[in-house]
Design an enzyme around this catalytic site. Sequence first.
Site, PDB file in Angstrom:
ATOM      1  N   ASP A  82      91.448 -61.518  36.815  1.00 15.42           N
ATOM      2  CA  ASP A  82      92.233 -61.181  37.998  1.00 15.42           C
ATOM      3  C   ASP A  82      91.363 -60.356  38.934  1.00 15.42           C
ATOM      4  O   ASP A  82      90.501 -59.594  38.481  1.00 15.42           O
ATOM      5  CB  ASP A  82      93.491 -60.395  37.627  1.00 15.42           C
ATOM      6  CG  ASP A  82      94.430 -60.254  38.814  1.00 15.42           C
ATOM      7  OD1 ASP A  82      95.076 -61.250  39.175  1.00 15.42           O
ATOM      8  OD2 ASP A  82      94.495 -59.152  39.397  1.00 15.42           O
ATOM      9  N   GLN A  83      91.604 -60.511  40.228  1.00  9.74           N
ATOM     10  CA  GLN A  83      90.768 -59.821  41.213  1.00  9.74           C
ATOM     11  C   GLN A  83      91.614 -59.279  42.356  1.00  9.74           C
ATOM     12  O   GLN A  83      92.525 -59.948  42.836  1.00  9.74           O
ATOM     13  CB  GLN A  83      89.723 -60.780  41.772  1.00  9.74           C
ATOM     14  CG  GLN A  83      88.744 -60.147  42.763  1.00  9.74           C
ATOM     15  CD  GLN A  83      87.787 -61.180  43.330  1.00  9.74           C
ATOM     16  OE1 GLN A  83      88.155 -61.993  44.156  1.00  9.74           O
ATOM     17  NE2 GLN A  83      86.547 -61.152  42.848  1.00  9.74           N
TER      18      GLN A  83
END
Length: 206
Positions: A82-83
């Site tokens: 996830d970013q």
Amino acid sequence: MKTTLILASTSPYRQQLLQKLTPNFTCVSPEVDETPLADETAQALVVRLAQAKAIAGAERYLAELGLSNLHTAAEALVIGSDQVAVIDGAIIGKPLTQANAINQLQQASGKAITFYTGLAVYNSHSHKMTCEIVPFTVHFRTLSLAQITYYVETELPLYCAGSFKSEGLGIALFERLEGDDPNTLIGLPLIALIDMLAEHGETVLS
């Protein structure tokens, strides 16, 4: 690699990156609520979501095998990632609309923006979880509204944190980049992933 590899993501960009290491993996949709918790930091958010995606991916893999619970699952290594980006101390995610994308890029113009990528590798049989946060800083050029609008209308980066695709025309938005692995910016830090797979007893070089 000997162990089944699962990518808990439907992102075509992450799939393309993982293919650099091996063609032998399966993609599943993790179906995780990505809403930040109250007062949650960017680092805490990406770790939580990467781990949640890895576990959800393992559960989806289990369901597709027709098994009833993780304790009976065939062994697989499940990758979750996830970013988020941070601008002026605030977490920003995917813009989803052109108006939001233009606004995000106006906020980023002339500034240094840090991206935090949470990367998790989960063993579906032993339940061993490893996780790492990989930062990457982007220094944006000073951009006019016309340049920003042209970029957004041309590349439509509506599902990209930070409102750009660095693997495409988005590179023109940057003055310079700071980080250990340029793949991080696209969503999957491969150097860190190689090390994490090694922690689980797997190598991509054999």
